[in-house]
Design a protein around this motif. Structure first.
Motif, mmCIF file in Angstrom:
data_model
loop_
_atom_site.group_PDB
_atom_site.id
_atom_site.type_symbol
_atom_site.label_atom_id
_atom_site.label_comp_id
_atom_site.label_asym_id
_atom_site.label_seq_id
_atom_site.Cartn_x
_atom_site.Cartn_y
_atom_site.Cartn_z
ATOM 1 N N ALA A 88 1.270 -1.414 -0.092
ATOM 2 C CA ALA A 88 0.301 -0.268 0.185
ATOM 3 C C ALA A 88 0.829 1.109 0.292
ATOM 4 C CB ALA A 88 -0.998 -0.190 0.812
ATOM 5 N N LYS A 89 1.777 0.849 0.591
ATOM 6 C CA LYS A 89 3.267 2.307 1.091
ATOM 7 C C LYS A 89 3.430 2.337 -0.420
ATOM 8 C CE LYS A 89 3.004 2.719 5.689
ATOM 9 N NZ LYS A 89 4.685 2.621 6.854
ATOM 10 N N ILE A 90 4.877 1.504 -0.615
ATOM 11 C CA ILE A 90 5.571 1.588 -1.552
ATOM 12 C C ILE A 90 5.271 0.805 -3.317
ATOM 13 C CG2 ILE A 90 7.574 0.514 -2.292
ATOM 14 C CD1 ILE A 90 7.564 0.151 1.066
ATOM 15 N N ASN A 91 4.606 -0.929 -2.642
ATOM 16 C CA ASN A 91 4.340 -0.928 -4.269
ATOM 17 C C ASN A 91 5.730 -0.886 -5.265
ATOM 18 O OD1 ASN A 91 2.488 -2.398 -6.282
ATOM 19 N ND2 ASN A 91 1.573 -0.683 -7.478
ATOM 20 N N ASP A 92 6.383 0.474 -6.134
ATOM 21 C CA ASP A 92 7.642 -0.645 -6.333
ATOM 22 C C ASP A 92 8.054 -0.289 -6.081
ATOM 23 O OD1 ASP A 92 9.261 -0.894 -8.952
ATOM 24 O OD2 ASP A 92 8.114 1.407 -9.804
ATOM 25 N N PRO A 93 10.143 -0.136 -5.982
ATOM 26 C CA PRO A 93 10.508 0.448 -4.984
ATOM 27 C C PRO A 93 11.162 1.505 -5.448
ATOM 28 C CG PRO A 93 11.320 -1.989 -4.665
ATOM 29 C CD PRO A 93 9.602 -1.924 -6.060
ATOM 30 N N CYS A 94 11.230 1.808 -6.743
ATOM 31 C CA CYS A 94 12.101 2.214 -8.012
ATOM 32 C C CYS A 94 11.826 3.907 -7.423
ATOM 33 C CB CYS A 94 12.902 1.575 -8.997
ATOM 34 S SG CYS A 94 13.697 0.240 -9.065
ATOM 35 N N THR A 95 9.672 3.608 -7.932
ATOM 36 C CA THR A 95 9.153 4.683 -8.114
ATOM 37 C C THR A 95 9.308 5.059 -6.682
ATOM 38 O OG1 THR A 95 8.246 3.377 -9.742
ATOM 39 C CG2 THR A 95 7.436 5.298 -9.054
ATOM 40 N N PHE A 96 9.168 4.543 -5.784
ATOM 41 C CA PHE A 96 8.843 5.112 -4.303
ATOM 42 C C PHE A 96 10.140 5.984 -3.669
ATOM 43 C CE2 PHE A 96 9.887 4.779 0.494
ATOM 44 C CZ PHE A 96 8.592 4.994 0.849
ATOM 45 N N VAL A 97 11.132 5.416 -4.664
ATOM 46 C CA VAL A 97 12.206 6.277 -3.675
ATOM 47 C C VAL A 97 12.513 7.100 -4.770
ATOM 48 C CG1 VAL A 97 14.855 5.520 -3.702
ATOM 49 C CG2 VAL A 97 13.343 3.618 -3.014
ATOM 50 N N HIS A 98 11.950 6.962 -6.156
ATOM 51 C CA HIS A 98 12.878 8.237 -7.243
ATOM 52 C C HIS A 98 11.637 9.548 -6.019
ATOM 53 C CE1 HIS A 98 13.308 10.376 -10.066
ATOM 54 N NE2 HIS A 98 11.861 10.913 -10.536
ATOM 55 N N GLY A 99 10.698 8.728 -6.010
ATOM 56 C CA GLY A 99 9.664 10.213 -5.807
ATOM 57 C C GLY A 99 10.244 10.762 -4.177
ATOM 58 N N ILE A 100 11.650 9.808 -3.354
ATOM 59 C CA ILE A 100 11.684 10.448 -2.178
ATOM 60 C C ILE A 100 12.735 11.303 -2.360
ATOM 61 C CG2 ILE A 100 12.486 9.778 0.111
ATOM 62 C CD1 ILE A 100 9.734 8.987 0.729
ATOM 63 N N LEU A 101 13.624 11.029 -2.928
ATOM 64 C CA LEU A 101 14.318 11.748 -3.850
ATOM 65 C C LEU A 101 13.707 13.269 -4.351
ATOM 66 C CD1 LEU A 101 17.713 12.007 -4.607
ATOM 67 C CD2 LEU A 101 17.625 11.250 -7.079
ATOM 68 N N CYS A 102 12.873 13.024 -5.745
ATOM 69 C CA CYS A 102 11.911 14.674 -5.971
ATOM 70 C C CYS A 102 11.791 15.019 -4.333
ATOM 71 C CB CYS A 102 11.180 13.908 -6.737
ATOM 72 S SG CYS A 102 11.195 13.141 -8.160
ATOM 73 N N ALA A 103 11.093 15.013 -3.423
ATOM 74 C CA ALA A 103 10.428 15.487 -2.141
ATOM 75 C C ALA A 103 11.376 16.135 -1.828
ATOM 76 C CB ALA A 103 9.837 14.499 -1.648
ATOM 77 N N TYR A 104 13.112 15.034 -1.539
ATOM 78 C CA TYR A 104 13.815 16.315 -1.201
ATOM 79 C C TYR A 104 14.884 17.526 -1.721
ATOM 80 C CZ TYR A 104 18.418 16.430 0.856
ATOM 81 O OH TYR A 104 20.191 17.022 1.504
ATOM 82 N N VAL A 105 14.778 17.168 -3.127
ATOM 83 C CA VAL A 105 15.289 17.716 -4.141
ATOM 84 C C VAL A 105 14.398 18.696 -3.754
ATOM 85 C CG1 VAL A 105 15.314 18.983 -6.335
ATOM 86 C CG2 VAL A 105 16.538 16.422 -5.377
ATOM 87 N N LYS A 106 12.803 19.238 -3.850
ATOM 88 C CA LYS A 106 11.691 20.416 -3.800
ATOM 89 C C LYS A 106 12.224 21.240 -2.866
ATOM 90 C CE LYS A 106 8.577 18.333 -7.253
ATOM 91 N NZ LYS A 106 7.418 17.621 -7.046
ATOM 92 N N ASN A 107 12.678 20.326 -1.955
ATOM 93 C CA ASN A 107 13.333 21.040 -0.522
ATOM 94 C C ASN A 107 13.988 21.899 -0.614
ATOM 95 O OD1 ASN A 107 14.043 20.347 2.696
ATOM 96 N ND2 ASN A 107 11.843 20.657 2.884
ATOM 97 N N MET A 108 14.969 21.550 -0.708
ATOM 98 C CA MET A 108 16.422 22.291 -1.156
ATOM 99 C C MET A 108 15.732 23.659 -1.131
ATOM 100 S SD MET A 108 18.842 20.495 -3.755
ATOM 101 C CE MET A 108 19.210 18.485 -2.937
ATOM 102 N N PRO A 109 16.858 24.340 -0.513
ATOM 103 C CA PRO A 109 16.809 26.111 -0.004
ATOM 104 C C PRO A 109 17.272 27.062 -1.874
ATOM 105 C CG PRO A 109 17.884 25.264 1.496
ATOM 106 C CD PRO A 109 17.889 24.316 0.753
#
Length: 201
Positions: A88-109
């Motif tokens: 329910a949380k992950i489904n696909d490891p690559c897509t999940f991790v890519h989403g986390i990385l995108c969230a981190y990049v968007k948070n960069m000041p």
């Protein structure tokens, strides 16, 4: 309109022509790498979907022995719950991790003197580690009750899935903490991050 560059010597003209060719081929190499990366990403996505299907089949096969969930051993019920929560949380490891990385990049000041919030990566890691700890405990119980039978393999599939996602996130965390954003950017642009390669644990 800028004035054309005039080379005063044949050597300068030759050097300028070489630099122009070098620049052209470097750009061509970059475009070729991008095409190859896009092609490998679509292949990885197919492999991730297959991995997820195989995982669901393994758990379903192990649980099929007794359709009444009330009669299942407690450890098998725990593995099934973890599998359902995980997918329910992950489904696909690559897509999940890519989403986390995108969230981190968007948070960069915008100000490069301050860093982005590393907890964006560390919080999902902690959640997955908790699921993995529960799975490992249940897997040990299954090994004691059943030995290495389909029940154990089902739990092992869940455990490997979680370890894979955790390793992908640890890979990014390591680069952020010890190499900084330049190293992370370089690794991502070259397709060298573990999740980009679709490495399985």
């Amino acid at each position: 309109m800028p004035r054309p560059i005039i080379h005063k010597t044949p050597e300068a003209k030759l050097a300028a022509a070489r630099e122009k060719r070098r620049s052209y081929y470097a750009r061509d190499r970059i475009l070729k790498n991008r095409r190859e990366l896009r092609s490998s990403n679509s292949k990885e996505s197919r492999e991730a979907r297959k991995f997820s299907r195989d995982l669901s089949k393994a758990v379903a096969k192990a649980l099929r022995r007794d359709e009444d969930e009330d009669n299942l051993p407690e450890c098998l019920r725990i593995v099934k719950e973890i599998k359902d929560e995980m997918l329910a949380k992950i489904n696909d490891p690559c897509t999940f991790v890519h989403g986390i990385l995108c969230a981190y990049v968007k948070n960069m000041p915008d100000n490069s003197s301050t860093k982005a919030d590393i907890s964006i990566i560390e919080m999902p890691m902690a959640d997955i580690q908790k699921l993995l700890n529960r799975t490992t405990a249940a897997q040990d119980q299954i090994l004691n009750f059943c030995g290495v039978l389909p029940e154990w393999h089902a739990a092992d599939s869940v455990s490997r899935f979680l370890r894979t996602v955790l390793t992908y996130l640890e890979d990014i965390q390591f680069l952020v903490l010890y190499g900084g954003i330049p190293d992370l950017t370089l690794a991502h642009s070259m397709g060298e991050l573990m999740y980009q390669k679709g490495t399985r644990i």
